[in-house]
Design a protein around this motif. Sequence first.
Motif, PDB file in Angstrom:
ATOM      1  N   TYR A  45      25.341 -13.262   7.325  1.00  0.00           N
ATOM      2  CA  TYR A  45      24.997 -14.376   6.448  1.00  0.00           C
ATOM      3  C   TYR A  45      26.074 -15.456   6.498  1.00  0.00           C
ATOM      4  CZ  TYR A  45      23.997 -17.022   2.235  1.00  0.00           C
ATOM      5  OH  TYR A  45      23.733 -18.038   1.378  1.00  0.00           O
ATOM      6  N   PHE A  46      27.328 -15.032   6.409  1.00  0.00           N
ATOM      7  CA  PHE A  46      28.403 -16.020   6.408  1.00  0.00           C
ATOM      8  C   PHE A  46      28.703 -16.541   7.809  1.00  0.00           C
ATOM      9  CE2 PHE A  46      29.280 -13.845   2.333  1.00  0.00           C
ATOM     10  CZ  PHE A  46      29.116 -14.951   1.525  1.00  0.00           C
ATOM     11  N   GLY A  47      28.006 -16.003   8.796  1.00  0.00           N
ATOM     12  CA  GLY A  47      28.111 -16.580  10.139  1.00  0.00           C
ATOM     13  C   GLY A  47      27.126 -17.714  10.315  1.00  0.00           C
ATOM     14  N   ILE A  48      26.109 -17.763   9.469  1.00  0.00           N
ATOM     15  CA  ILE A  48      25.076 -18.781   9.627  1.00  0.00           C
ATOM     16  C   ILE A  48      25.125 -19.788   8.484  1.00  0.00           C
ATOM     17  CG2 ILE A  48      22.593 -19.167   9.761  1.00  0.00           C
ATOM     18  CD1 ILE A  48      22.413 -16.325  10.958  1.00  0.00           C
ATOM     19  N   GLU A  49      25.213 -19.235   7.247  1.00  0.00           N
ATOM     20  CA  GLU A  49      25.236 -20.106   6.070  1.00  0.00           C
ATOM     21  C   GLU A  49      26.678 -20.170   5.596  1.00  0.00           C
ATOM     22  OE1 GLU A  49      23.304 -22.216   4.423  1.00  0.00           O
ATOM     23  OE2 GLU A  49      25.177 -22.443   3.316  1.00  0.00           O
ATOM     24  N   THR A  50      27.360 -21.238   5.933  1.00  0.00           N
ATOM     25  CA  THR A  50      28.804 -21.247   5.733  1.00  0.00           C
ATOM     26  C   THR A  50      29.246 -22.140   4.593  1.00  0.00           C
ATOM     27  OG1 THR A  50      28.990 -23.054   7.293  1.00  0.00           O
ATOM     28  CG2 THR A  50      29.220 -20.837   8.169  1.00  0.00           C
ATOM     29  N   SER A  51      28.274 -22.683   3.848  1.00  0.00           N
ATOM     30  CA  SER A  51      28.707 -23.670   2.856  1.00  0.00           C
ATOM     31  C   SER A  51      29.605 -23.029   1.808  1.00  0.00           C
ATOM     32  CB  SER A  51      27.481 -24.324   2.211  1.00  0.00           C
ATOM     33  OG  SER A  51      26.663 -23.324   1.655  1.00  0.00           O
ATOM     34  N   LEU A  52      29.388 -21.768   1.485  1.00  0.00           N
ATOM     35  CA  LEU A  52      30.254 -21.105   0.519  1.00  0.00           C
ATOM     36  C   LEU A  52      31.637 -20.855   1.115  1.00  0.00           C
ATOM     37  CD1 LEU A  52      30.651 -19.620  -2.202  1.00  0.00           C
ATOM     38  CD2 LEU A  52      29.942 -17.547  -1.029  1.00  0.00           C
ATOM     39  N   SER A  53      31.671 -20.042   2.169  1.00  0.00           N
ATOM     40  CA  SER A  53      32.965 -19.648   2.710  1.00  0.00           C
ATOM     41  C   SER A  53      33.716 -20.854   3.268  1.00  0.00           C
ATOM     42  CB  SER A  53      32.753 -18.593   3.791  1.00  0.00           C
ATOM     43  OG  SER A  53      31.861 -19.071   4.770  1.00  0.00           O
ATOM     44  N   LEU A  54      33.080 -21.547   4.184  1.00  0.00           N
ATOM     45  CA  LEU A  54      33.760 -22.635   4.870  1.00  0.00           C
ATOM     46  C   LEU A  54      33.997 -23.800   3.918  1.00  0.00           C
ATOM     47  CD1 LEU A  54      34.823 -23.397   7.591  1.00  0.00           C
ATOM     48  CD2 LEU A  54      32.611 -24.367   8.142  1.00  0.00           C
ATOM     49  N   GLY A  55      32.998 -24.069   3.079  1.00  0.00           N
ATOM     50  CA  GLY A  55      33.122 -25.212   2.178  1.00  0.00           C
ATOM     51  C   GLY A  55      34.325 -25.074   1.267  1.00  0.00           C
ATOM     52  N   PHE A  56      34.445 -23.918   0.618  1.00  0.00           N
ATOM     53  CA  PHE A  56      35.568 -23.741  -0.299  1.00  0.00           C
ATOM     54  C   PHE A  56      36.880 -23.636   0.456  1.00  0.00           C
ATOM     55  CE2 PHE A  56      32.204 -22.433  -3.315  1.00  0.00           C
ATOM     56  CZ  PHE A  56      32.481 -23.376  -4.281  1.00  0.00           C
ATOM     57  N   ALA A  57      36.839 -23.001   1.602  1.00  0.00           N
ATOM     58  CA  ALA A  57      38.069 -22.867   2.377  1.00  0.00           C
ATOM     59  C   ALA A  57      38.603 -24.248   2.741  1.00  0.00           C
ATOM     60  CB  ALA A  57      37.805 -22.046   3.637  1.00  0.00           C
ATOM     61  N   GLU A  58      37.701 -25.106   3.153  1.00  0.00           N
ATOM     62  CA  GLU A  58      38.130 -26.429   3.557  1.00  0.00           C
ATOM     63  C   GLU A  58      38.705 -27.194   2.353  1.00  0.00           C
ATOM     64  OE1 GLU A  58      35.095 -28.349   5.767  1.00  0.00           O
ATOM     65  OE2 GLU A  58      36.571 -29.260   7.104  1.00  0.00           O
TER      66      GLU A  58
END
Lengths: 78, 562, 491, 487
Positions: free
Chosen positions: C468-481
């Motif tokens: 899931y986090f390989g495709i829908e990244t708005s949570l993981s990547l968004g907050f990380a950024e």
Amino acid sequence: MEKHWLVRPKTIRLLWIVMLGVLAVTVLLQLGIEIHGEFHIDETFGFGAWYGLGTCAVMVIGAKILGAVIKRKDTYYD
Amino acid sequence: MISGLPPGLILIAGAVAIPFVGPTIRKGLVLALPVLTLALIWGTGIDAGTVWSAPFMGYAVSPVRYAPTGMLFATVFSIMAFGGALFALRSARPSEMAAAFLYAGSAIGVVFAGDLITLFVFWEIMAIGSTMVVWNGSSDAARRAGLRYALIHFFGGIVLMIGLIGHIEATGSITFDVMQADAWPRWLILAGFLINAGAWPLSSWIPDAYPEASPAGMVFLSAFTTKTAVFVLLVGFPGTQALIYVGLFMIFYGIIYALLENDMRRILAYSIVNQVGFMVVGIGIGTEMALNGAAAHAFAHIIYKGLLLMSAGSVLYMTGKRKCSDLGGLFQSMPITATCGIIGALAISAFPLTSGFISKSMINQSAADQHMMVVWLLLTAASAGVFLHAGIKFPWFVFFQKDSGLRPPDPPWNMRAAMIFFAALCLLIGVFPQPLYALLPAPVAFVPYTGAHVVGQLQLLLFSGLAFFLLLPLMKRTLTVSLDVDWLYRRAAPAVIAWIARDLRELSDGVLGGTRAQVGSIIDSMAHYHGPAGLLARTLPTGRTVFWVLVILAAFLVFNFS
Amino acid sequence: MIAQFPALQVVIPLLGAPLCIILRRGALPWLIALLVSWAALAMAATLLSQVADGEIISYALGGWLAPLGIEYRIDTLNAFMLLLVAGTSSAVLPFAYKSVAKEIPQDRHYLFYSGFLLMLTGLLGMAITGDAFNVFVFIEISSLSSYAMIAMGRDRRALSAAFTYLVMGTVGATFFLIGVGLIYAVTGTLNMADLAERLPPLYQSRTVLAAFAFISVGILLKLALFPLHLWLPNAYTYAPSVVTAFLAATATKVAIYLLLRFGYTVFGAEFVFNIVPASEVLLTLALAGVIIASFVAIFQSDVKRLLAYSSVAQIGYIILGISYANVTGLTASIVHIFNHAVTKGALFLVMGCVAYAAGACRLESFAGLGKRMPLTMAAFVIAGLSLIGVPLTAGFISKWYLVLGAMEKGWWPVAAVILATSLLAAVYVWRVVEIAYFRDAPADAPPLSDPPLALLVPTWVLTGACVYFGIETSLSLGFAEQAAIQLMGGG
Amino acid sequence: MTPETLMVLTLAVPLAGAAVISLLDRSPNVREAATLLTAVVLFALNIALAADVLAGARPEFILADFIPGAPILLGAEPLGVIFGLVASGLWIVTSVYAIGYMRGKHEAKQTRFYTFFAIALTSTMGVAYSGNLISLFIFYEALSLSTYPLVTHHNNDEARKGGRTYLGVLLTTSIGFFLFGVLWVWHEAGTVAFTPGGVFSGQTDPVLIAALLALFVFGIGKAGVMPFHRWLPAAMVAPTPVSALLHAVAVVKAGVFSILKVTVYIFGVDFLAATPSTGFFLWVAAATILIASIIALRQDNLKRRLAYSTVGQLSYIVLAAMLANSAGIVGGALHIASHAFGKITLFFCAGAIYVAANKTTVSQLRGIGRSMPWTMTAFTIGAISIIGLPPTGGFVSKWYILLGVLQAEQPVMAGVLIVSTLLSAAYLLPVVYTAFFQAPEETGPPTHGEAPRPILLALGASVTLTFLMFFFSQPIVRFASQIVGGI
């Protein structure tokens, strides 16, 4: 069994004689028929005869010499 | 509708059908189809011109073009297909007959091609068909020779293809017409054509492959490939001077190698090179008469060479032997074969009253007309040489010479019929040349039968005969083959490939990071340090661990304060 | 109520621990732990949503305002870490029910769950607090409880592993404390925000330099950066399955959070990367760690240990991103903290399943598992692909930014090393896959099958998260950024 | 349906098919029917999409926005459509074939086989309709992974070794180089979108471009450029339908397709033409062609011989791409199709021989043309196409590749193609000869007959395609020309 008439030595002798006769006739015919060549050499008397004999000899001997170099046993490529 | 059909397709369709029909229908089919082809060539009432065109591969191709030269070649090809089929009627396997018809049909396709792409397509199919014919020789030698044959032709094919692409790219036209050998695309086209014509240095495929075909197979083979090459040279490169020299070389190459040869069908194969050489010289001279001569000679040659090979084929078929040293004295039991063989031999030697006399003379005469003395002298010498190597040598060693003790009868009726048919054609054309002359591309003003010409020719040929018998001791048959350019690809190239392939294996192993042993030792040393018991993976005592922590801290501090 | 979430976040687990001891009957401790954890997750999610727009929550514990009292300061990074910790424990605890029942004697279950909640408390506290000394307190809470948890492992070597961890952890915590003491001495405050203001004038002070050294080494020891990782493999190998999964996913990650917090917020990027050669040191150690630990992992014969070494390597990646000192690198690190937690969590849960069914995680006991435990091994394959960094898995996203950051830096060889070591990961993952799918189980092996759903479902939840986090990244990547930008001072 | 819907369905349909197939273990007939139905529907979708694209549609669809600025994007253009058509069309044929083969050989785990086959096709469609470089990479990797269970289908030690090489080489190259290249493009150009004319306008550093080219040419390991070709012969441990569709069509063509796509839409043909380093890659491709052909010459195992032949033929397309002109690109695109038709026929035959006669090496094939005339006739036609002779599709593509070679003025490369033509004849024709013109070793009545009907049906179809590609070359060439804006 008797040999075929054509391969009897007598026939072959006869054939040689006939052949030499024919050869003579073809050359002699040139006495009656004038040959107009494009070049001078081909108007010489008996041109066909000597030229044929000569070139054939050259070709046979040439082939013989060449053959000494390029002939191989016929199993060479096997 | 039917009139727009490429005439070659009839035989090709036959080739597809042959494996699927029973023997009786097959026999009827193979005899009927060449006749049908002839009918299509002459019966449609089309005189000249392109019949239709279609889009293909981004170009507009026109597969059917009626033109005099093409119709001449197509005619003789059809006759040949008929004669060959008759000769092969009982002996050929369906696969061989199919291959032969594919071959003949595509040859007709080439001579009717209205554009270079169609020409090339049929050209390559011809190579496939002829390879199959060679392979139907069904011996191990035929397999290898056939492969070499295919490779040479695919080589010629792709050289031609590259030339054609370059030519089309440069001119924007795919029309097949007169070309000047003035730039590399045309040189490549010319080279591609000449490879199929059997020009030196790639000439040895003819004596290499043809004699490995079946008796009937070689009859077919002798006719089409080299003569389509003559056709395309005739249309594409008339008057290209280089062809004179190429042709002359072919002529004497053929004679010399034939003289050295022991295998009767290889003798005749070399003589194909020699005869095509005459045609190539004619094309090189390029005058109307020379071109007529080349075309006429091709026509005549197909018939008499077919005849000679039927004769040799009959001998092979009946005796199973093909070497002169094994043969001799067969005239006694095979009179029809011998007689027909002799007629063919006389025709190839251009004896008066045979077809060769009226065609070859045109080429010789055109050289004289152009005042090419050296060429004329060489051609004349070559005429003598033809009599020497083929005209006498073939019948003499096969049918006379010594008594080999073989007493085979004449071959079956269909083979006899085919030989008689072709022998009759040789004589008919020789005596009544007018119908042939009428087929030639240009009007003919040549009169072959003048006293002077006849006498000169007789002198030349008969004294060549004299030379033959006088020099007979020098021509003793030996069990040999003669080296040729083919040594390069029969001996050198395989050795090189074997050598490369061996080194390649080492190379590719090396590319993968060395041999297995080397890879293994790398992994071992990795395991030494990284394995469970290795330095980097061991469970260290706590004290040692803390020591390392302190080292790092010290390093940090030293770094910071320095 | 919501306003009290920062405190409740820590207090609830803290209260849950003694409750477990009181209500020790049957499944109750587990149920308490589960509910507490889920509650913590809910609060973490709420907090994260509150800071999602870049706002920073400041919460004064007990009403004492900073700098006198203890401040809980929540920005994107904190909230993200809270979510990660609470999320992992919430995913792992359902698994614990059956797994713990099998691995730990019944009479110690309540201790286990109580310890677990303490561990959770410590980790959440480390992540939430804005006070340097308070961090130390929470470090100790989490460490002490985790020593105990590790020691509960079935293998007798678990004791020595716990002991080593204890020693090392104490050394680390002590170093940390010394460092904190030193900066307190020069600044007079323990509040991180205040420290950040008061330290810049003191950058050349030897005390600050020494403090930085002690704090960094202390934290590096906790986060197990090569060569300070020596406590980790044994601890992970011999701890109970649940503990391993939880620790691997969170403990080192929170330590990394501390590194970021102290590096960027307290000392400041200017100090860390310009005055102290932290970038070079971290880069060197991270690269060495990535390469060596990956190779070591290849040769391991125990799969749990293999994964432990893989963790060392993955920590190397995270530190590598930090060493770039640019937003991309930092984003990569933070997102990898998250992605690796998910991935390793899933993998260690798979180990738990295998241990549950087969009793051991040695390589040879995997023979034939492809056929006999198809669902478990399928999870292993997918999570393994994420570990390698194959696209459409979480691992790929981290690798993408990690390489991109190296390229922005112009560090081409580093980019190459990252990709090359991904292949080493492929090798060690595939070793297991090949044995599981191609080697037949020994003829005398007892029959095995997939573990019960209680184990499978949590495993597959985390495995699914890898994808899931390989495709829908708005949570993981968004907050990380966003966190990375905040840390770099851009927002 | 809109082109966008069609495009998405090309991925959805085989994926759904895979799901359905996996549930049908109990009823093989229904399962095979499902496979066939999926394949037919997929092909129909591709045809409909092709019609739209031919009419000028260039649909795009974002599947997932997983990395900001570089989403997983689907997009259709002529090159992709050609690949999609070829792969999906041949899937129908291969499915028919597989029914005959798998049942004839009594293979185990047929459900798994058909399931992963459908998944592999999903990935293939993804490759064909990738809308940007990152999506291409993703589906490329998905294809590697989804074919691994097919390669190792027999689950024995040999399969394990072959699979290890297969995945090892493909992953090493793709992660080590291809991904590196993708990232570098993203870093350098700020976009991974497929852009007509390329994304590097204004970039002039030749070293950079050379390095990127190297990363793509070697990184796309599926193209089999030496020295990264070893996976292909290793993959021959798979059942023949896999070798046929995947290792003559889908997987290998995904490789060369990617190279073409990168050439046209990342570098741009004109841009590349001005790049001197393409010369080096021409040589690499040339070396691969020649070396692989020579190795093929010496393989006795038929499938291995075909595998090495494939390695050589793939580099035709790499060479064509590196020519950096429109004729080369068109030739490369055509060769994707023509080589697919030809080579799949050859693999089908190899499998047919294995099923009917249990023979695997060339030297065992003496006289097999008598008992299997249809199979060996098909083999002959396939061989003719691979050699590049009329009247087969191989001629059409070779024509355009040669045209590209001449336009690029690379006479040495023309020489390479000449030699390669001869070598391909030299390794394929002996098979034909051995089968038809050598006497069988064992005397007595033949121990086997022709291959099963489904196999013959598939052979007939693939042979027909080979011929159709020749006789209907005009529209195909026109369509391929659209890739480079018509010629």
